[in-house]
Design a protein around this motif. Structure first.
Motif, PDB file in Angstrom:
ATOM      1  N   ILE A  17      39.187  35.280  37.130  1.00  0.00           N
ATOM      2  CA  ILE A  17      40.253  35.039  38.108  1.00  0.00           C
ATOM      3  C   ILE A  17      41.609  35.482  37.549  1.00  0.00           C
ATOM      4  O   ILE A  17      42.389  36.135  38.248  1.00  0.00           O
ATOM      5  N   GLN A  18      41.871  35.151  36.302  1.00  0.00           N
ATOM      6  CA  GLN A  18      43.142  35.551  35.688  1.00  0.00           C
ATOM      7  C   GLN A  18      43.259  37.070  35.606  1.00  0.00           C
ATOM      8  O   GLN A  18      44.315  37.638  35.890  1.00  0.00           O
ATOM      9  N   TYR A  23      45.280  42.363  37.734  1.00  0.00           N
ATOM     10  CA  TYR A  23      44.938  43.566  38.485  1.00  0.00           C
ATOM     11  C   TYR A  23      45.721  43.629  39.797  1.00  0.00           C
ATOM     12  O   TYR A  23      46.322  44.657  40.124  1.00  0.00           O
ATOM     13  N   ASN A  24      45.709  42.536  40.557  1.00  0.00           N
ATOM     14  CA  ASN A  24      46.402  42.524  41.846  1.00  0.00           C
ATOM     15  C   ASN A  24      47.909  42.680  41.693  1.00  0.00           C
ATOM     16  O   ASN A  24      48.548  43.327  42.521  1.00  0.00           O
ATOM     17  N   TYR A  40      49.944  33.027  43.716  1.00  0.00           N
ATOM     18  CA  TYR A  40      48.745  33.824  43.440  1.00  0.00           C
ATOM     19  C   TYR A  40      48.547  34.911  44.490  1.00  0.00           C
ATOM     20  O   TYR A  40      48.898  34.723  45.653  1.00  0.00           O
ATOM     21  N   PHE A  41      47.948  36.001  44.073  1.00  0.00           N
ATOM     22  CA  PHE A  41      47.520  37.018  45.019  1.00  0.00           C
ATOM     23  C   PHE A  41      46.202  36.597  45.655  1.00  0.00           C
ATOM     24  O   PHE A  41      45.987  36.776  46.836  1.00  0.00           O
ATOM     25  N   GLY A  42      45.302  36.078  44.834  1.00  0.00           N
ATOM     26  CA  GLY A  42      43.972  35.688  45.292  1.00  0.00           C
ATOM     27  C   GLY A  42      43.056  36.887  45.435  1.00  0.00           C
ATOM     28  O   GLY A  42      43.499  38.043  45.403  1.00  0.00           O
ATOM     29  N   TYR A  43      41.770  36.606  45.540  1.00  0.00           N
ATOM     30  CA  TYR A  43      40.765  37.644  45.736  1.00  0.00           C
ATOM     31  C   TYR A  43      39.631  37.022  46.532  1.00  0.00           C
ATOM     32  O   TYR A  43      39.000  36.069  46.077  1.00  0.00           O
TER      33      TYR A  43
END
Length: 129
Positions: A17-18, A23-24, A40-43
């Motif tokens: 996640i980190q 990356y995002n 957070y960007f989240g995925y």
């Protein structure tokens, strides 16, 4: 240079996640995405990499240090290929760019998953070309 590609274990999910956040953040210059109200960007597909067949998450390591990630899917979105695979996400941390790390990691992934490959990038992501 010692470059390895290793499967991401469920126990490493918090690191995954980190790395996706890094990356995002890095990719936001091309995606124009913003962080949410929690920072957070989240995925969207994090859990899918352990819950759906055909999804394969990998860390890239250089001399044992985390250097990036590769997310592979066993499907195609734009082509009709035999035994298809595609790269959902590919990230090499800036420190390791322009040193052959991305190329070596990609070649290792291609060797691991035989068959047809679909590789694409955002048109405005010129460094990916």
């Amino acid at each position: 240079m010692d470059i390895r590609v290793e499967p991401i274990l469920y126990e490493q999910k918090s690191v995954f996640i980190q790395m996706l956040e890094l990356y995002n953040y890095d990719f936001s210059e091309f995606s124009n995405d913003d962080i949410n109200e929690y920072g957070y960007f989240g995925y969207e597909h994090i859990d899918d990499y352990w819950n759906e067949e055909g999804r394969h998450p990998f860390f890239i390591r250089v001399k044992g240090k985390l250097a990036g990630l590769v997310l592979v899917r066993s499907c195609c979105e734009h082509n009709n290929l035999s035994n298809p695979h595609n790269i959902a996400e590919f990230f090499v941390m800036k420190k390791y760019r322009q040193k052959g790390v991305g190329r070596a990691a990609a070649m290792k992934i291609f060797d691991m998953f035989r068959g047809g490959w679909e590789i694409s990038q955002w048109i405005n992501n010129l460094p990916a070309l």
